[in-house]
Design a protein around this motif. Structure first.
Motif, PDB file in Angstrom:
ATOM      1  N   LEU A  11      34.521  70.631  20.874  1.00 57.68           N
ATOM      2  CA  LEU A  11      33.784  69.803  19.915  1.00 57.68           C
ATOM      3  C   LEU A  11      34.478  69.778  18.557  1.00 57.68           C
ATOM      4  CD1 LEU A  11      31.271  68.054  19.696  1.00 57.68           C
ATOM      5  CD2 LEU A  11      29.973  70.076  19.000  1.00 57.68           C
ATOM      6  N   VAL A  12      35.046  70.902  18.160  1.00 55.27           N
ATOM      7  CA  VAL A  12      35.823  70.954  16.916  1.00 55.27           C
ATOM      8  C   VAL A  12      37.007  69.993  16.998  1.00 55.27           C
ATOM      9  CG1 VAL A  12      37.386  72.390  15.561  1.00 55.27           C
ATOM     10  CG2 VAL A  12      35.163  73.287  16.233  1.00 55.27           C
ATOM     11  N   PHE A  55      41.482  60.768   7.767  1.00 55.26           N
ATOM     12  CA  PHE A  55      41.570  62.015   6.998  1.00 55.26           C
ATOM     13  C   PHE A  55      42.674  62.882   7.610  1.00 55.26           C
ATOM     14  CE2 PHE A  55      36.790  61.590   5.965  1.00 55.26           C
ATOM     15  CZ  PHE A  55      37.074  60.817   4.849  1.00 55.26           C
ATOM     16  N   GLU A  56      43.909  62.624   7.195  1.00 54.80           N
ATOM     17  CA  GLU A  56      45.048  63.335   7.754  1.00 54.80           C
ATOM     18  C   GLU A  56      45.013  64.830   7.448  1.00 54.80           C
ATOM     19  OE1 GLU A  56      47.512  62.266   9.799  1.00 54.80           O
ATOM     20  OE2 GLU A  56      46.302  60.443   9.947  1.00 54.80           O
ATOM     21  N   TYR A  57      44.220  65.201   6.469  1.00 54.94           N
ATOM     22  CA  TYR A  57      44.086  66.613   6.112  1.00 54.94           C
ATOM     23  C   TYR A  57      43.666  67.458   7.317  1.00 54.94           C
ATOM     24  CZ  TYR A  57      41.541  70.716   4.361  1.00 54.94           C
ATOM     25  OH  TYR A  57      41.059  71.989   4.171  1.00 54.94           O
ATOM     26  N   PHE A  58      42.797  66.899   8.170  1.00 53.03           N
ATOM     27  CA  PHE A  58      42.266  67.653   9.301  1.00 53.03           C
ATOM     28  C   PHE A  58      43.262  67.790  10.455  1.00 53.03           C
ATOM     29  CE2 PHE A  58      38.398  66.327   7.128  1.00 53.03           C
ATOM     30  CZ  PHE A  58      37.689  67.517   7.111  1.00 53.03           C
ATOM     31  N   ARG A  59      44.419  67.175  10.340  1.00 56.22           N
ATOM     32  CA  ARG A  59      45.414  67.296  11.389  1.00 56.22           C
ATOM     33  C   ARG A  59      45.968  68.727  11.463  1.00 56.22           C
ATOM     34  NH1 ARG A  59      48.110  63.613  14.332  1.00 56.22           N
ATOM     35  NH2 ARG A  59      47.202  61.922  13.091  1.00 56.22           N
ATOM     36  N   TYR A  77      37.713  66.630  14.742  1.00 57.43           N
ATOM     37  CA  TYR A  77      38.979  66.402  14.042  1.00 57.43           C
ATOM     38  C   TYR A  77      39.589  65.058  14.451  1.00 57.43           C
ATOM     39  CZ  TYR A  77      39.085  71.298  12.464  1.00 57.43           C
ATOM     40  OH  TYR A  77      38.813  72.507  11.867  1.00 57.43           O
ATOM     41  N   HIS A  78      39.513  64.751  15.753  1.00 57.56           N
ATOM     42  CA  HIS A  78      40.084  63.485  16.252  1.00 57.56           C
ATOM     43  C   HIS A  78      39.411  62.289  15.585  1.00 57.56           C
ATOM     44  CE1 HIS A  78      41.970  60.743  19.122  1.00 57.56           C
ATOM     45  NE2 HIS A  78      40.785  60.153  19.238  1.00 57.56           N
ATOM     46  N   TYR A  89      44.241  70.571  15.318  1.00 57.88           N
ATOM     47  CA  TYR A  89      44.418  69.325  16.066  1.00 57.88           C
ATOM     48  C   TYR A  89      45.884  69.117  16.421  1.00 57.88           C
ATOM     49  CZ  TYR A  89      44.100  64.351  17.223  1.00 57.88           C
ATOM     50  OH  TYR A  89      44.169  63.136  17.860  1.00 57.88           O
ATOM     51  N   GLU A  90      46.753  69.412  15.481  1.00 58.04           N
ATOM     52  CA  GLU A  90      48.181  69.185  15.694  1.00 58.04           C
ATOM     53  C   GLU A  90      48.735  70.036  16.829  1.00 58.04           C
ATOM     54  OE1 GLU A  90      51.101  70.182  12.490  1.00 58.04           O
ATOM     55  OE2 GLU A  90      51.412  68.007  12.516  1.00 58.04           O
TER      56      GLU A  90
END
Length: 271
Positions: A107-108, A121-125, A112-113, A43-44
């Protein structure tokens, strides 16, 4: 006794080419010591404009076990190329492989967004997805709907009923490859059901060429913009004329150069 390998390759040309591409990229990654962060989709990096990662993440594998699992499953799923009478076949396979790669990747990122912005859930960034699993799970799902009597062979020793294969494989992969992307696999299943049930339809050679052309263009421009690779033959420039964006080729000392212009408004960028 099964058919000679050369005949199976002849019957699955598209599948064989994709396996060859993924295997070659894996060897290159190992030789150059490239890591997840260099080719994977997160995502980042996506919000930084690294849209090219949707493509590179799909064809890259870091773990040999992950590569073997995906390619073994993909080889079995090459059955799709032989089912022209059932409305599938080589053209269908190529057309919707492109759809699976692009839509599952988007979609992934969408998942994440939501997890980051809605549930904090900042982990998914910074979670990085890599591998051809999204497409593999998508084809498993399509076959499960179109040919429920088929079976999926893994590693040449494990045979699963195709009707249950998507979710069985989802659990199996999560166990043997703990770092595998659950969201990525699930995204492939969702897109696969959308195609199999006709929610996503209408792909033909014309739209395949159009979508592929735009994909290549965005891939190259986002590579240039992100600065991940040196693409000196591509130039992205703004123009002072507040008209529609223009794209053209100009002559240069090194050959043909792509010159792109955009209206000079604040925050406007060509991605």
């Amino acid at each position: 006794m099964g058919k000679p390998l050369v005949f199976e390759i002849w019957e699955k040309p598209a599948t064989s080419c994709i396996i060859g591409i993924c295997s070659t990229i894996w060897f290159y990654i190992q030789k150059k010591h490239i890591g997840y962060a260099d080719v994977g989709l997160s995502y980042e990096t996506a919000i930084q404009g690294h849209y090219w990662r949707i493509i590179t993440s799909a064809f890259s594998h870091i773990s040999v076990l992950h590569l073997v699992f995906n390619m073994s499953a993909l080889w079995s799923l090459g059955l799709v190329e032989q089912l022209r009478r059932a409305g599938l076949g080589v053209e269908f396979y190529l057309q919707y492989t492109l759809v699976l790669i692009l839509l599952s990747g988007l979609l992934v990122l969408g998942a994440y967004h939501v997890l980051i912005q809605r549930f904090k859930f900042e982990y998914f960034r910074r979670v990085t997805a890599v591998g051809y699993s999204c497409v593999v799970f998508g084809w498993m799902t399509i076959l499960a709907v179109k040919q429920p009597s088929s079976r999926l062979n893994l590693f040449g020793v494990l045979s699963l009923p195709i009707s249950f294969a998507p979710f069985e494989s989802l659990i199996f992969t999560s166990i043997i490859v703990p770092q595998a992307s659950f969201i990525g696999h699930l995204s492939g299943i969702i897109v696969g059901y959308s195609i199999a049930w006709g929610l996503i339809h209408g792909m033909n050679n014309y739209w395949t060429v159009v979508i592929l052309g735009w994909t290549v263009l965005v891939f190259i421009l986002s590579l240039k913009r992100s600065g991940a690779f040196d693409l000196s033959f591509v130039e992205i420039e703004s123009v002072t004329d507040a008209s529609l964006p223009t794209v053209g080729f100009i002559a240069s000392g090194n050959g043909r150069t792509l010159q792109t212009g955009v209206p000079p408004s604040i925050g406007a960028e060509l991605a």
